[in-house]
Design a protein around this motif. Structure first.
Motif, mmCIF file in Angstrom:
data_model
loop_
_atom_site.group_PDB
_atom_site.id
_atom_site.type_symbol
_atom_site.label_atom_id
_atom_site.label_comp_id
_atom_site.label_asym_id
_atom_site.label_seq_id
_atom_site.Cartn_x
_atom_site.Cartn_y
_atom_site.Cartn_z
ATOM 1 N N GLY A 288 6.769 -79.200 13.596
ATOM 2 C CA GLY A 288 7.169 -79.515 14.963
ATOM 3 C C GLY A 288 8.548 -79.019 15.316
ATOM 4 N N THR A 289 9.077 -78.095 14.545
ATOM 5 C CA THR A 289 10.394 -77.543 14.823
ATOM 6 C C THR A 289 10.360 -76.045 14.611
ATOM 7 O OG1 THR A 289 12.754 -77.697 14.250
ATOM 8 C CG2 THR A 289 11.191 -77.840 12.451
ATOM 9 N N ALA A 290 11.373 -75.350 15.105
ATOM 10 C CA ALA A 290 11.439 -73.906 14.907
ATOM 11 C C ALA A 290 11.644 -73.592 13.431
ATOM 12 C CB ALA A 290 12.579 -73.314 15.739
ATOM 13 N N CYS A 291 11.209 -72.402 13.040
ATOM 14 C CA CYS A 291 11.404 -71.967 11.657
ATOM 15 C C CYS A 291 12.898 -71.829 11.382
ATOM 16 C CB CYS A 291 10.689 -70.635 11.427
ATOM 17 S SG CYS A 291 10.782 -70.063 9.728
ATOM 18 N N THR A 292 13.342 -72.406 10.286
ATOM 19 C CA THR A 292 14.756 -72.381 9.939
ATOM 20 C C THR A 292 15.005 -71.475 8.737
ATOM 21 O OG1 THR A 292 14.616 -74.229 8.383
ATOM 22 C CG2 THR A 292 14.941 -74.779 10.713
ATOM 23 N N ALA A 293 16.275 -71.168 8.511
ATOM 24 C CA ALA A 293 16.635 -70.364 7.344
ATOM 25 C C ALA A 293 16.262 -71.086 6.052
ATOM 26 C CB ALA A 293 18.133 -70.062 7.361
ATOM 27 N N GLU A 294 16.316 -72.420 6.058
ATOM 28 C CA GLU A 294 15.930 -73.174 4.865
ATOM 29 C C GLU A 294 14.440 -73.069 4.598
ATOM 30 O OE1 GLU A 294 18.004 -76.922 3.752
ATOM 31 O OE2 GLU A 294 18.716 -76.861 5.809
ATOM 32 N N HIS A 295 13.625 -73.018 5.671
ATOM 33 C CA HIS A 295 12.186 -72.799 5.488
ATOM 34 C C HIS A 295 11.942 -71.458 4.794
ATOM 35 C CE1 HIS A 295 11.337 -75.635 9.107
ATOM 36 N NE2 HIS A 295 11.149 -76.278 7.970
ATOM 37 N N VAL A 296 12.583 -70.413 5.308
ATOM 38 C CA VAL A 296 12.400 -69.075 4.740
ATOM 39 C C VAL A 296 12.899 -69.049 3.307
ATOM 40 C CG1 VAL A 296 12.975 -66.628 4.993
ATOM 41 C CG2 VAL A 296 12.607 -68.040 7.028
ATOM 42 N N HIS A 297 14.043 -69.654 3.094
ATOM 43 C CA HIS A 297 14.630 -69.722 1.752
ATOM 44 C C HIS A 297 13.668 -70.387 0.768
ATOM 45 C CE1 HIS A 297 17.327 -70.949 -1.463
ATOM 46 N NE2 HIS A 297 17.128 -72.204 -1.161
ATOM 47 N N LYS A 298 13.039 -71.473 1.187
ATOM 48 C CA LYS A 298 12.096 -72.185 0.311
ATOM 49 C C LYS A 298 10.867 -71.334 0.027
ATOM 50 C CE LYS A 298 11.683 -76.591 0.225
ATOM 51 N NZ LYS A 298 11.445 -78.028 0.480
ATOM 52 N N LEU A 299 10.353 -70.631 1.033
ATOM 53 C CA LEU A 299 9.169 -69.794 0.832
ATOM 54 C C LEU A 299 9.435 -68.684 -0.174
ATOM 55 C CD1 LEU A 299 7.809 -69.508 4.483
ATOM 56 C CD2 LEU A 299 6.677 -70.607 2.548
ATOM 57 N N PHE A 300 10.620 -68.093 -0.110
ATOM 58 C CA PHE A 300 10.929 -66.995 -1.020
ATOM 59 C C PHE A 300 11.153 -67.482 -2.454
ATOM 60 C CE2 PHE A 300 12.153 -64.196 2.689
ATOM 61 C CZ PHE A 300 11.128 -63.295 2.458
ATOM 62 N N ARG A 301 11.118 -68.776 -2.661
ATOM 63 C CA ARG A 301 11.127 -69.275 -4.034
ATOM 64 C C ARG A 301 9.740 -69.132 -4.676
ATOM 65 N NH1 ARG A 301 14.558 -74.971 -3.732
ATOM 66 N NH2 ARG A 301 16.264 -74.220 -2.435
ATOM 67 N N PHE A 302 8.708 -69.020 -3.830
ATOM 68 C CA PHE A 302 7.339 -68.982 -4.332
ATOM 69 C C PHE A 302 6.675 -67.620 -4.167
ATOM 70 C CE2 PHE A 302 8.272 -73.363 -3.382
ATOM 71 C CZ PHE A 302 7.711 -74.061 -4.438
ATOM 72 N N THR A 303 7.196 -66.776 -3.319
ATOM 73 C CA THR A 303 6.577 -65.482 -3.076
ATOM 74 C C THR A 303 7.633 -64.512 -2.566
ATOM 75 O OG1 THR A 303 4.849 -64.324 -1.816
ATOM 76 C CG2 THR A 303 5.967 -66.147 -0.712
ATOM 77 N N ARG B 238 13.012 -66.782 16.945
ATOM 78 C CA ARG B 238 13.750 -67.717 16.085
ATOM 79 C C ARG B 238 13.421 -67.478 14.611
ATOM 80 N NH1 ARG B 238 12.494 -71.111 20.604
ATOM 81 N NH2 ARG B 238 10.584 -71.834 19.597
ATOM 82 N N ALA B 239 12.153 -67.165 14.329
ATOM 83 C CA ALA B 239 11.771 -66.874 12.936
ATOM 84 C C ALA B 239 12.445 -65.601 12.443
ATOM 85 C CB ALA B 239 10.256 -66.752 12.833
ATOM 86 N N LEU B 240 12.561 -64.614 13.325
ATOM 87 C CA LEU B 240 13.236 -63.376 12.954
ATOM 88 C C LEU B 240 14.679 -63.645 12.562
ATOM 89 C CD1 LEU B 240 13.374 -60.241 12.828
ATOM 90 C CD2 LEU B 240 14.002 -60.291 15.261
ATOM 91 N N GLU B 241 15.382 -64.418 13.366
ATOM 92 C CA GLU B 241 16.778 -64.732 13.063
ATOM 93 C C GLU B 241 16.904 -65.503 11.745
ATOM 94 O OE1 GLU B 241 18.266 -66.808 16.428
ATOM 95 O OE2 GLU B 241 18.137 -65.088 17.788
ATOM 96 N N ALA B 242 15.937 -66.395 11.485
ATOM 97 C CA ALA B 242 15.987 -67.165 10.241
ATOM 98 C C ALA B 242 15.705 -66.299 9.026
ATOM 99 C CB ALA B 242 14.974 -68.316 10.304
ATOM 100 N N ALA B 243 14.861 -65.270 9.191
ATOM 101 C CA ALA B 243 14.438 -64.444 8.056
ATOM 102 C C ALA B 243 15.431 -63.339 7.721
ATOM 103 C CB ALA B 243 13.065 -63.834 8.340
ATOM 104 N N LEU B 244 16.208 -62.880 8.697
ATOM 105 C CA LEU B 244 17.058 -61.708 8.482
ATOM 106 C C LEU B 244 17.993 -61.826 7.277
ATOM 107 C CD1 LEU B 244 17.925 -60.755 12.176
ATOM 108 C CD2 LEU B 244 16.617 -59.382 10.542
ATOM 109 N N PRO B 245 18.719 -62.932 7.100
ATOM 110 C CA PRO B 245 19.636 -62.986 5.949
ATOM 111 C C PRO B 245 18.933 -62.903 4.600
ATOM 112 C CG PRO B 245 20.152 -64.705 7.560
ATOM 113 C CD PRO B 245 18.836 -64.137 7.938
ATOM 114 N N HIS B 246 17.622 -63.167 4.565
ATOM 115 C CA HIS B 246 16.884 -63.178 3.301
ATOM 116 C C HIS B 246 16.051 -61.915 3.104
ATOM 117 C CE1 HIS B 246 17.910 -67.443 2.905
ATOM 118 N NE2 HIS B 246 17.573 -67.574 4.168
ATOM 119 N N ALA B 247 16.107 -60.972 4.051
ATOM 120 C CA ALA B 247 15.236 -59.788 4.017
ATOM 121 C C ALA B 247 15.852 -58.698 3.147
ATOM 122 C CB ALA B 247 14.981 -59.279 5.437
#
Length: 644
Positions: free
Chosen positions: A291-306, A325-334
């Motif tokens: 129920g919230t926008a994708c955050t950098a912490e969401h992306v960070h957690k996903l990249f722990r598994f894949t 918003r997802a793009l902005e959250a993903a950029l630092p981890h790309a």
């Protein structure tokens, strides 16, 4: 901290065949035992348990590990829980860790409090599942959405009855404060001066399909409730609690662990029903934000598994905004070794309706045609810009610049600069000079020409190889200085040989964690985030290490070495630690010291960035706060263990 020696002793006493055999039917196959893999669906057994090596391995999905890792992966137990379970089976006493009595007491109280909340939430989940079996209207609703009883059981779906105090029948004391703290019960007009009879206590979730939200260990930490008919809000989520944070957790991640391995990527959608419907049609790798926008912490957690993430959004305007918003959250981890893509469905569909109406194959084709992050960045920057005019192209570049700057340094960032330059009809060098030279000019504002420029450093606090050097003006009457090597003197034997960069805190931190991977659990969540954000190989090794710990638990270096060799990471790891593995065994305080240095570098980098923008208002307050943190960290420090 559990000593590594104890772990090795424990594993030498445990029979992995017996441990796995309690959960998997095994048959003797030569010197090994074989059975159906519990981590993915298969008809022919490819799951091998070796009593000689005391390991398990599946030739179908690739999972492997020891007895501790099996319990963690199969039962969802934490590392310490798995160790304690095995130790109890063989009659061993787990030694106490090295924390102070006060630290252990605080940790025990926090764990007990969190355990109490998850126990309450699990009990509520059982109540909701029981109620679902009794409510034909709710069952018909789920069947109408194409869900089977098997998938409903996999996700532990339930039903909250249409009553104000349904949970009173599930708990012996409806006025238990834990019910309010867990977000299950709402307490209105709470006031110590008011009579208790005037306080109104009632269930938060009523007449809703219930979706339990579980953490990666499998503990129920919250709920999402969906109305059966029309009503508002359509979805209702648990509030923030000590065990639940919407900005950090992802629905379905616990259930998706096997699917992530099988398909090799995470599919991020927007709704609970999307996750469950996709799993029903064979996409067990889907997760959803809560129920919230994708955050950098969401992306960070996903990249722990894949290493690959596909974001799926509706094709309407709201979906486009969510993609931004997802793009902005993903950029630092790309980083260069990761893949991020964006999938846009037709405006009339969400993943649930699309896969039910058009089928799994059609959805699979959409995934294969998903837009890569580089193209999505350019399209997002160009939205609303007239690229047929110089003004429109300039505006596109202005939109793209902060997005491009958020990318970690690497080949992707360099290539994207060229793509943006061609889209703007500029030579690559012109755009590079415009952005990079402009950045240096801006950051230099406010300094006098006479003041010396401090040498630049990289993210690890080491001198940057790109440090500019002043060019001396050629003088006709130049003479060598007094230390000039005269003819006949021997050559410097090291001249021209490659010079390795000095060892920095990132190297030291990664090295110490590889040598003592059980220290990972002793670091804070903020420290985990900091280490995951290290650039290039350091961040990759940290992500790999955490995935390994989740799947297999703590292991000595020789075991990690073999696992990294199998995953193709060993050579890169050895370049980072380069010969330091033979040095004296470090202490945990040494790791804290290096992490503290990395934190200071991170904060100083941000303060310089803010200072270069001439901050005002909130930005200025943020700058002052960060500067204070830096000063406090430097003043407090962590003394080296040998500096007594």
């Amino acid at each position: 901290m559990i000593p590594p020696g104890f772990i090795q002793d424990l594993l030498s006493r445990v029979d992995i065949v017996e441990v796995v055999g309690r959960h998997v039917e095994l048959k003797k196959a030569g010197i090994n035992h074989k059975g159906l893999c519990p981590f993915h669906g298969e008809k022919s057994p490819s799951f091998i348990v070796s009593p000689t090596r005391q390991t398990y391995h599946c030739f179908g999905c690739g999972v492997h590990g020891n007895a501790i890792g099996f319990l963690m992966e199969h039962t969802g137990a934490g590392f310490v829980e798995a160790v304690e379970d095995l130790a109890q089976q063989v009659g061993m006493q787990v030694p106490e860790d090295e924390r102070s009595a006060e630290e252990r007491e605080r940790a025990a109280q926090q764990k007990q409090r969190q355990g109490s909340l998850t126990d309450v939430l699990e009990r509520a989940s059982l109540h909701y599942r029981t109620q679902l079996k009794k409510q034909q209207r709710a069952i018909d609703y789920l069947k109408g959405r194409g869900l089977t009883g098997q998938i409903a059981a996999q996700f532990a779906l339930g039903y909250a009855p249409d009553g104000w105090r349904s949970l009173a029948s599930a708990f012996p004391a409806y006025d238990d404060p834990l019910l309010v703290e867990a977000g299950l019960v709402i307490l209105k007009d709470e006031d110590e001066n008011k009579d208790a009879a005037e306080q109104r206590r009632y269930d938060r979730f009523r007449d809703r399909i219930m979706f339990p939200i579980r953490n990666v260990q499998g503990d129920t930490i919250g709920f999402g409730g969906r109305v059966l008919d029309k009503g508002e809000p359509k979805y209702l989520n648990s509030p923030e609690t000590p065990v639940f944070s919407k900005g950090r957790e992802l629905y379905g991640l616990f259930e998706a662990r096997t699917g992530l391995r099988q398909r090799g990527y995470a599919l991020v959608v927007e709704g609970y029903m999307d996750v469950v419907a996709l799993a029903q049609h064979g996409f067990g790798n889907a997760v959803a934000t809560l129920g919230t926008a994708c955050t950098a912490e969401h992306v960070h957690k996903l990249f722990r598994f894949t290493e690959s993430v596909v974001f799926s959004f509706d094709g309407d305007a709201a979906g486009r905004r969510a993609a931004g918003r997802a793009l902005e959250a993903a950029l630092p981890h790309a980083s260069d070794t990761r893949s991020v893509k964006f999938l846009f469905l037709p405006a009339e569909h969400d993943p649930d309706s699309f896969v039910r109406e058009l089928g799994a194959e059609a959805f699979e084709r959409c995934v294969s045609e998903a837009i890569p992050l580089s193209r999505q960045l350019i399209e997002s920057a160009a939205e609303g810009c007239d690229l047929g005019s110089a003004e429109g192209r300039a505006r596109m570049l202005a939109n793209a610049r902060p997005l491009w700057q958020a990318l970690p340094d690497g080949a992707l960032k360099r290539q994207l600069l060229g793509d943006l330059a061609r889209r703007a009809q500029l030579p690559d060098g012109d755009l590079q000079g415009l952005w990079q030279l402009g950045t240096r000019a801006t950051s230099a504002q406010g300094r006098s020409d006479e003041s010396p420029e401090p040498p630049p450093v990289d993210e690890h606090g080491r001198p940057s190889a790109a440090a500019p050097s002043k060019r001396r003006e050629w003088k006709k009457d130049w003479k060598p200085s007094s230390n000039w090597r005269r003819r006949g003197e021997p050559e410097d034997p090291t001249q021209g040989t490659p010079r390795s960069a000095p060892v920095g805190p990132a190297d030291n931190a990664v090295r110490m964690l590889l040598l003592n991977c059980d220290w990972w659990e002793r670091l804070s969540a903020d420290d985990h985030q900091l280490l995951h954000e290290l650039p290039e190989v350091h961040g990759e090794l940290i992500a790999w290490l955490e995935r390994y710990l989740v799947n297999h638990g703590s292991s000595p270096w020789v075991v990690l070495e073999a696992a990294m060799a199998e995953d193709g990471l060993l050579e890169r790891a050895k370049r980072v630690v380069r010969g330091l593995l033979g040095e004296e065994e470090p202490l945990f305080e040494s790791l804290q010291f290096e992490v503290r240095k990395l934190r200071i570098v991170q904060l100083e980098t941000e303060t310089k960035r803010i200072a270069a923008s001439h901050p005002q208002g909130e930005a200025l307050e943020r700058y002052k706060h960060l500067l204070k943190q830096v000063l406090e960290l430097k003043a407090a420090g962590i003394p080296r263990p040998d500096a007594a």
